[in-house]
Each structure stands twice: as structure tokens, then as C-alpha cells.
Motif scaffolding. Structure first.
Motif, PDB file in Angstrom:
ATOM      1  N   GLY A  57       0.822  -1.205   0.000  1.00  0.00           N
ATOM      2  CA  GLY A  57       0.000   0.000   0.000  1.00  0.00           C
ATOM      3  C   GLY A  57       0.850   1.245   0.000  1.00  0.00           C
ATOM      4  N   LEU A 113      -3.359   3.537   3.286  1.00  0.00           N
ATOM      5  CA  LEU A 113      -4.213   2.574   2.579  1.00  0.00           C
ATOM      6  C   LEU A 113      -3.336   1.385   2.216  1.00  0.00           C
ATOM      7  CD1 LEU A 113      -6.976   1.898   1.302  1.00  0.00           C
ATOM      8  CD2 LEU A 113      -6.130   2.958  -0.817  1.00  0.00           C
ATOM      9  N   GLU A 114      -3.669   0.218   2.772  1.00  0.00           N
ATOM     10  CA  GLU A 114      -2.835  -0.950   2.532  1.00  0.00           C
ATOM     11  C   GLU A 114      -3.673  -2.217   2.638  1.00  0.00           C
ATOM     12  OE1 GLU A 114       0.188  -0.974   5.538  1.00  0.00           O
ATOM     13  OE2 GLU A 114      -1.210  -1.449   7.152  1.00  0.00           O
ATOM     14  N   ASN A 115      -3.216  -3.205   1.926  1.00  0.00           N
ATOM     15  CA  ASN A 115      -3.802  -4.548   2.043  1.00  0.00           C
ATOM     16  C   ASN A 115      -2.842  -5.396   2.854  1.00  0.00           C
ATOM     17  OD1 ASN A 115      -5.975  -6.498   1.040  1.00  0.00           O
ATOM     18  ND2 ASN A 115      -4.078  -7.579   0.523  1.00  0.00           N
ATOM     19  N   LEU A 172      -8.322  -5.184   4.143  1.00  0.00           N
ATOM     20  CA  LEU A 172      -7.901  -3.854   3.709  1.00  0.00           C
ATOM     21  C   LEU A 172      -7.916  -2.904   4.905  1.00  0.00           C
ATOM     22  CD1 LEU A 172      -7.253  -1.991   1.217  1.00  0.00           C
ATOM     23  CD2 LEU A 172      -9.710  -1.441   1.220  1.00  0.00           C
ATOM     24  N   SER A 229      -7.679   1.076   5.938  1.00  0.00           N
ATOM     25  CA  SER A 229      -7.732   2.481   5.547  1.00  0.00           C
ATOM     26  C   SER A 229      -7.826   3.278   6.834  1.00  0.00           C
ATOM     27  CB  SER A 229      -8.941   2.747   4.645  1.00  0.00           C
ATOM     28  OG  SER A 229      -9.038   4.116   4.334  1.00  0.00           O
TER      29      SER A 229
END
Length: 817
Positions: A566, A587-589, A609, A611
Motif C-alpha cells: 500500500g 491505505l494498505e492490504n 484492507l 484504511s
């Protein structure tokens, strides 16, 4: 010279008879065929006969130029000079030689003037030999011929150095021989003496030097300087004599010159450098003055070389005198008037007070503080001096600070030099002074520190300069840029990460605007990191900051692995130089995989996910970002991930961290770190595994395996299998670190550390209890190596459990805290 005068007098008498004049007229024709040299100005030779070299004239600086009145010349006896020729020149300019000849064409030949002409030409130092001769001229006069033997010209200078005590650049700085200059062997020997002196200052008393001259075309010569540094003389003994109140070890502790020992090859102890030794004497005197011995005297040191001249002993004799205390402290204005800064406030600035032992360094610090109190109000020319009143019987000293203020001064112009790539604005925005403002000494110091902290320059100097206007002062800012673009590829090994491979491309001063752009790749046994980062410290030339990161980060924990992909987007604002606030959107997975359990655990969310928004307040007063020794760095952050932001993983996390650094004597540093954290999830959500706190290891609590402290969950990889423990971290953490860092081999950047660590991570059902901290003590070594700071540390857990190691060694690359 006497021979020259006798021969000329015999040939050209001053008052001949009429008959003698006739006879002498015939003799003149014969005289015209003979040479005039520095050794025999009237020797008679056939016109075409080769001239024998004469002895070079001895330079006589006391001889003045000879006028026509110096000698009475009878034109009927002395031949008229019809021309002057100079023979033998190859590189020397003919006009330069001709300017040294005062004999004039059309005037009778003057033997005294000719003798001085020879001396002046020889004193040019361009020739090994100078001769003068005459040749008959058709009209009955003579042509004066100077024949010179020109010295060779240096066409190249070469060096043959044996040893590595000095590099070639240092040697060339003291050599003043120049290419295409006339060879002067005395000058060559003088330069060798200067080179030898350099080696002696480095402790090489057995240095030997010589030179060779190699002929080259067109009367050239190649000069080769040959230097053999010989064996280095080691300092075997440093003896302090006469000290009573201060121990020998304490005195030696402030000296740069130290006795050689087993680790001399690492510490460079035993090396003798004359410059450092002269400073050692000043350090010893300052040590005594700081301890109250105002009448201390140090005799000239006695240096003794061993018979083999490979070792030396140094004896320093000290006469301490009595120790003085301060009896009274006062201050007054040199010119009577109103106190621009209240005297009571100035007195509160003083650290040296009545009843305390006199300290020269504290007195100088008080002088600086008192002067700066006026200089910060614009009175740049304020001077503070002291009067001392000694009472030898009571062994006390009374101090009076005399203050001379002067007139207020304003900054006129700020001029920046040396920034070839960096834009002026990048430097100016870090300055804490402005054109038109009143002078401020503290603002100048802060400006220099702020520009230096940028990391774009090797040196930063800020120099106020008086102007033609008494109340105005210009400020010259001198910077020397360093390479801010880096490309690094490296490999290493640590007990924590096994192998490490890194590659990084970074530009810290991108386009000369102070921005940072970087790309990084790191591969090791426990992590894989790919990232691209950008940072703008002054967004649109304001106090706002802007940054973004794109990353792919895989990290191995004890019982699971975590993969994050992300980016971050961050905005910040600096309220002051130390206080700032930032807001970061992430924002990252994230995906986590358990190793010891193939059955999903309902209480642990393992992927999704994220956020989130994170608010961070920072306060930073460290004197150095990489290796701080004073100040503090404290942060408070709150991060929140919610479905309102589109996040599948929901949590709120608070982390507070404060780090303090305390400088101690002998370049030691005491460090303290405290970290507290708390994370909670929504009512219907569990705290994701990868957002929990894991404690243990070289970055948190030494003496325990990495991430091994925290709540444990017992599960099985299969329904029929046995139970095994899995560390799942905690939602609360408390970490405390304290360490003492001391220099061991400061010459090579090796320092020792003693530490005490305590901390724990508690699960949801557990309560944060400061009395349930896991503790450990230990020691280690740090090396500020060319590849970065290396850490070697051994941790010993206090009250270890049965499944924990009694001693844990860890090695890694990076700072502690």
C-alpha cells in the motif's frame, strides 16, 4: 674584486703622459681582443678563443649601483661601448637579463660598473656562471659580450614516498617547487627539510630524505623527491610529576597523546603528534583552572628518545599551587548609564557563585551568557571582561564582570556563498535572522545549527561582518556542498535477520530544493521491503510538510508472516523548530499467515484492507538526529481505521513514546526510553493479528527472543493433534529502556553499552500491570563503521522461564534509540 680592480687599473691608468697616451692607444687595440670576466676583467685573449669559465662572482648585497661619478674615466683611454650582447640564454628572458646591465652603449667602458653588472646578473639566481668579454668594433670601440651558463629548468616534480603516515596531498601542500621554474638545489633541500618536519610531527623521527635530478631535453631536469618515513616512534611512557590533588590517571584522561598498548593498532594510542601534544599541555592547564588552581604552572615537557629512536618517554612537571574558591561576584557597566538588561536578571544567569570552587570554564560560560543577553537585544559589539582579586592568604578570588555595551546594530544584508546546486531559499528558510532585524547572537547560533541539520553541506559557517555603516552588519553564510545523491548496494549478516541484501537510490536535495526522493530494496531472512518515498519539508514555501510512501513489506514473526502492500500520504505543520503536528492517511492490504495452525482462529482477523488516519504530535530537541547525546524526542500518536474510511480492518491505536539523552563526562551518554501503547477494535470486530503489540528482541526488550513476549494462544494444526503455543501479542504494551554508552576506542568509533530493559505486552483479558514487567540486563558494543552503526549485544533475562534462553546474543545494523 680586488684582482679585478688591479688588472683594470694596470691596463687603464687614470693620468697618463702624452707619450704614454699614444702607446696606450696601441694597447687598447690589443685590449679589445681580450675577455672581461668576473674573475679577471682585463685578461687578454684572441677574439675567437674559447673563454675559460670564471669563478662565479660572490653576491654582495651591500654594493650600490655605480653612477658616472663613481670613477673618473678618460675617453681617450677607455674604449667606447658600441654594443652589448648576451649569449647562452635558452629559457630566461633576454630583456630581464639586459635590465640588470647598467653599462650604457655609447659611453666609455667603466670597470667598476662592469663588475657590478656581473654581480647583478648572477644574483638573478638563473645561472651557474656569468662571464664578460669584449670584442673589437669596426669604429675602434668594443662590443661587450656577456656569456651565461643557464641553470636547468624544472620540467616535472615527482615523489617516491615509502610509508603511509602522510598522503601525497599533505606533502604537496608544503612543497613550493614549481614546474618551469629555474632549478635551485638549495631550495630543493629546503623543501626536503619541510617534508621531514611533517613526518616528525606524525611521530616518525627516523625519516630520511634525498633527491635525484634527471636531465630532460632543452636543458630541463626532472626533480624526484625521495622520502622514507622509517619506523614510527611509539610513546611508551607518559610521566606526570608534581601533581598532588589531581591523580595521574585524571590528567592523562584529558590528553590526546597516550601510551601505546596491546590495542594500539585499533586505538592509535602510542602515536606522537607534535600538534596534539602542544594541545595536551593546554588541556592539562585548563583542567587545573577548572578545578580552582588559578596559579598552576606547567614546565616545558622533557621528551626522551630510546637509543634505537623507536620509542619515547614524556615527562610533564606540574606545579599545582593552592586551590581557590569564589568569595564574591559582581558586575558593572564600563560606561555609566542605564542597564539595558536588568542587573538582577544578569546575576541570575551566572552559574559561578560565591562559595563555589573557581572554575575557568564556568567563568567563560558566564561571560558568554551575560554578553549574549545584550547581543540578543541588538548590541552586537557588547564585550564582557573580568577583574580578578586574589587573596592568597584566604585562598579566595573575587570576580567583577565589566560590561561595555556600545550601540545597537542591525542586519543589513545576508549573503550566501558556496551553494552551487542548492537554491538560496533552501538555506534562507532555515535562518533565524532576517535583513533589517536587530542583531541576535542566539539567532545566529540557531541559524547555523538549522542549516547544518539539513545534511546537505559538509561545513556551515556564519560570519557577521562590519560594514561602512557603524550600526549595520552584513552576514556571510559560507557552505560547502556535499554529495547528496547516493546509490548503495550492500550485503551483510545479523543474528536477527540472517543474511541482508540492500539497494538504495536516494537524492536528499532533489533539484536543489531540499526535497527527498528515494527508492529502497531490502531482502533478509525475516523481511522483504520495496519502497518509494518523497518528502517536501516546506510545501509551497510554507511551514507545511508533505510526504508520500509506496511500499510492499513482508515481515516474518515468530509464529506468522505478514505482508503489507500500500502507501501513505502525510501532511504536517511545524509550529516551532521543535514542535510539529502531522496527519497521515494509510491505505494498505494486509495478509497474515499462521505457521503452526492451519485452522482459522475466529478471534484473530488475519487479512483485509486497512484504511486509516493517524495524527502525530512530535517534540524534538535532539542535538543530532543519528547519534544524539543531548535533548529529547517525544511523540504521541493516535491512529483510527474504520468502515467510514472504507477499512475492513477496524481498530484504534494510541502510542506514546519519549526518549531522553543526557551527556556525561568523558563523552559518555545516558539514554532513557519509555513506550506505552494501547489498541482496541470495534464491538463486533477482533483486533487484527498484525496490528497487535509484540515485544522482545534487540529493538524492544533485549535478552528475549524477537517478538516472544505477549499473550499466547494454544492450538493445534489438526483436530486430532496436540496443542502448541502461538504468540499472538497483546492490545497493551509498556516498554522501558535505560542504557549507558561510553567510549572504548573513540578513534575508530567503538563504544560500549550497559543496559537495563523492562516491558511486557498484555492480552485483552489482562490488565496492564507495571509490576509484571519482564526484565533483563546486559552489555554490548557499538561500532560506527563506514557501512553504518553495528550493534553487538548480550542480554541476560532476569527470572527466565524454562523455555527461555539464559543468555541471548543479537547482532544487527542500525541505531538503538
Amino acid at each position: 674584486m680586488n684582482r679585478l680592480r688591479t688588472r683594470l687599473a694596470a691596463s687603464l691608468p687614470g693620468h697618463p703622459s702624452k707619450l704614454a697616451r699614444v702607446l696606450l692607444g696601441l694597447a687598447v687595440a690589443l685590449l679589445a681582443a681580450g675577455p672581461l670576466t668576473a674573475g679577471d676583467a682585463a685578461a687578454q685573449l684572441p677574439p675567437d678563443e674559447t673563454l675559460e669559465p670564471a669563478e662565479p662572482p660572490v653576491p654582495d648585497d651591500d654594493v650600490d649601483d655605480i653612477d658616472d661619478a663613481d670613477e673618473v674615466v678618460d675617453p681617450a683611454v677607455s674604449p667606447i661601448v658600441r654594443g652589448i650582447e648576451i649569449q647562452g640564454l635558452q629559457r630566461v628572458d633576454r630583456a630581464s637579463v639586459r635590465s640588470k646591465v647598467y653599462t650604457q652603449i655609447g659611453r666609455p667602458l667603466n670597470r667598476a660598473r662592469l663588475s657590478e653588472d656581473l654581480k647583478r646578473v648572477y644574483r638573478m639566481n638563473f645561472f651557474d656562471d656569468v662571464q664578460a668579454a669584449v670584442r673589437p668594433h669596426p669604429d675602434g670601440g668594443v662590443v661587450l659580450v656577456f656569456r651565461v651558463d643557464e641553470r636547468p629548468t624544472i620540467v616535472d616534480i615527482r615523489y617516491r614516498i615509502t610509508g603511509d603516515a602522510l598522503d601525497l596531498e599533505a606533502i604537496q601542500k608544503v612543497v613550493d617547487l614549481r614546474r618551469f621554474s629555474i632549478l635551485d638545489e638549495a631550495g630543493v633541500r629546503f623543501n626536503l627539510d619541510k617534508i621531514e618536519e611533517l613526518f616528525v610531527e606524525e611521530g616518525h623521527f627516523l625519516v630520511e630524505s634525498s633527491y635525484t635530478l634527471t636531465p630532460a631535453p632543452n636543458n630541463g631536469v626532472i626533480v624526484t623527491l625521495i622520502v622514507d618515513e622509517g619506523r614510527k616512534v611509539e610513546v611508551r611512557e607518559v610521566n606526570i610529576v608534581g601533581n598532588q590533588d589531581l591523580s595521574t590517571e585524571e590528567i592523562k584522561g584529558v590528553m590526546a597523546t597516550r601510551e601505546g598498548g596491546f590495542f594500539s593498532f585499533l586505538t592509535q594510542s602510542g602515536a606522537f603528534k607534535r600538534e596534539f601534544f602542544a594541545q595536551d599541555i593546554q588541556r592539562i592547564q585548563l583542567l587545573y583552572l577548572t578545578r580552582g588552581y588559578v596559579q598552576v604552572s606547567i614546565a616545558d615537557p622533557v621528551v626522551t628518545l630510546s637509543p634505537a629512536r623507536d620509542a619515547m618517554s614524556i615527562t610533564i612537571r606540574v606545579q599545582e599551587g593552592p586551590k581557590y574558591t569564589v568569595s564574591a561576584v559582581d558586575m558593572r557597566l564600563v560606561e555609566e548609564g542605564q542597564w539595558l538588561v536588568p542587573k538582577e536578571r544578569l546575576m541570575r544567569l551566572l552559574e559561578l557563585r560565591p562559595g563555589e570552587t573557581f572554575s575557568y570554564t564556568e567563568m567563560q560560560a558566564d561571560i558568554q551568557r551575560v554578553g549574549d543577553a545584550f547581543r540578543d537585544k541588538g548590541f552586537a559589539n557588547t564585550t564582557v571582561t573580568t577583574e580578578h582579586n586574589l587573596d592568597p592568604d584566604a585562598r579566595t578570588i573575587a570576580l567583577t564582570y565589566k560590561i561595555q555595551v556600545g550601540e545597537p546594530v542591525y542586519f543589513r544584508r545576508i549573503i550566501i556563498h558556496g551553494n552551487r546546486n542548492t537554491q538560496d531559499e533552501v538555506i534562507r528558510r532555515e535562518l533565524r535572522i532576517a535583513e533589517g532585524e536587530l542583531y541576535s547572537a542566539s539567532a545566529l547560533r540557531q541559524s547555523r545549527q538549522r542549516v547544518g541539520v539539513l545534511g546537505f553541506f559538509e561545513t556551515v559557517e556564519i560570519d557577521p561582518k562590519p560594514t561602512d555603516e557603524p550600526d549595520k552588519m552584513d552576514v556571510q553564510v559560507f557552505v560547502r556542498e556535499k554529495q547528496t545523491g547516493t546509490f548503495q548496494v550492500g550485503a551483510g549478516f545479523s543474528s536477527l535477520e540472517s543474511f541482508i541484501l540492500t539497494a538504495q537510490i536516494a537524492k536528499d536535495n532533489f533539484l536543489g530544493r531540499g526535497q527527498t526522493l528515494s527508492a529502497q530494496l531490502t531482502l533478509s531472512g525475516i523481511r522483504q521491503l520495496y519502497s518509494i518515498s518523497f518528502f517536501e519539508p516546506y510545501f509551497l514555501d510554507s511551514r507545511w510538510t508533505f510526504a508520500f510512501d509506496l511500499f510492499n513489506f513482508q515481515e516474518e514473526f515468530v509464529d506468522f508472516s505478514r505482508l503489507r502492500t500500500g502507501g501513505n500520504l502525510s501532511w504536517g505543520y511545524r509550529f516551532t523548530d521543535a514542535l510539529s503536528l502531522s496527519l497521515t492517511y494509510t491505505l494498505e492490504n494486509v495478509d497474515a499467515n499462521l505457521r503452526r495452525a492451519e485452522i482459522p482462529i475466529a478471534s484473530l482477523r488475519q487479512s483485509g484492507l486497512t484504511s486509516s488516519g493517524r495524527l502525530t504530535l512530535s517534540y524534538d530537541t535532539r542535538n543530532n538526529r543519528l547519534f544524539p547525546s543531548d535533548g529529547q524526542f517525544s511523540t504521541v500518536s493516535f491512529e483510527h481505521a474504520d468502515d467510514f474510511l472504507g477499512s475492513e480492518n477496524q481498530f484504534s491505536r494510541f502510542i506514546g513514546r519519549t526518549r531522553w539523552y543526557f551527556p556525561l563526562p568523558y563523552d559518555s551518554v545516558f539514554k532513557v526510553n519509555t513506550t506505552v501503547g494501547y489498541v482496541v477494535s470495534g464491538d463486533d470486530q477482533s483486533i487484527p493479528l498484525f496490528e497487535r503489540f509484540f515485544v522482545g528482541g534487540i529493538y524492544t526488550i533485549r535478552g528475549f527472543q524477537r517478538n516472544s513476549i505477549g499473550q499466547r494462544l494454544f492450538t493445534s494444526s489438526t483436530p486430532e493433534g496436540g496443542l502448541s503455543g502461538i504468540t499472538i501479542g497483546g492490545d497493551k504494551q509498556l516498554i522501558f529502556n535505560a542504557e549507558l554508552e561510553v567510549p572504548i576506542f573513540p578513534e575508530v568509533g567503538i563504544r560500549g553499552v550497559l543496559f537495563f530493559d523492562a516491558g511486557n505486552a498484555w492480552g485483552i483479558e489482562e490488565t496492564l500491570d507495571p509490576f509484571q514487567l519482564r526484565t533483563a540486563i546486559g552489555f554490548g558494543f557499538r561500532w560506527h563503521s563506514p557501512v553504518g552503526p553495528l550493534r553487538f549485544e548480550w542480554g541476560i533475562p532476569l527470572k527466565p522461564r524454562s523455555d527461555e534462553d539464559p543468555l541471548v546474543f543479537e547482532f544487527t545494523i542500525g541505531n538503538s534509540f
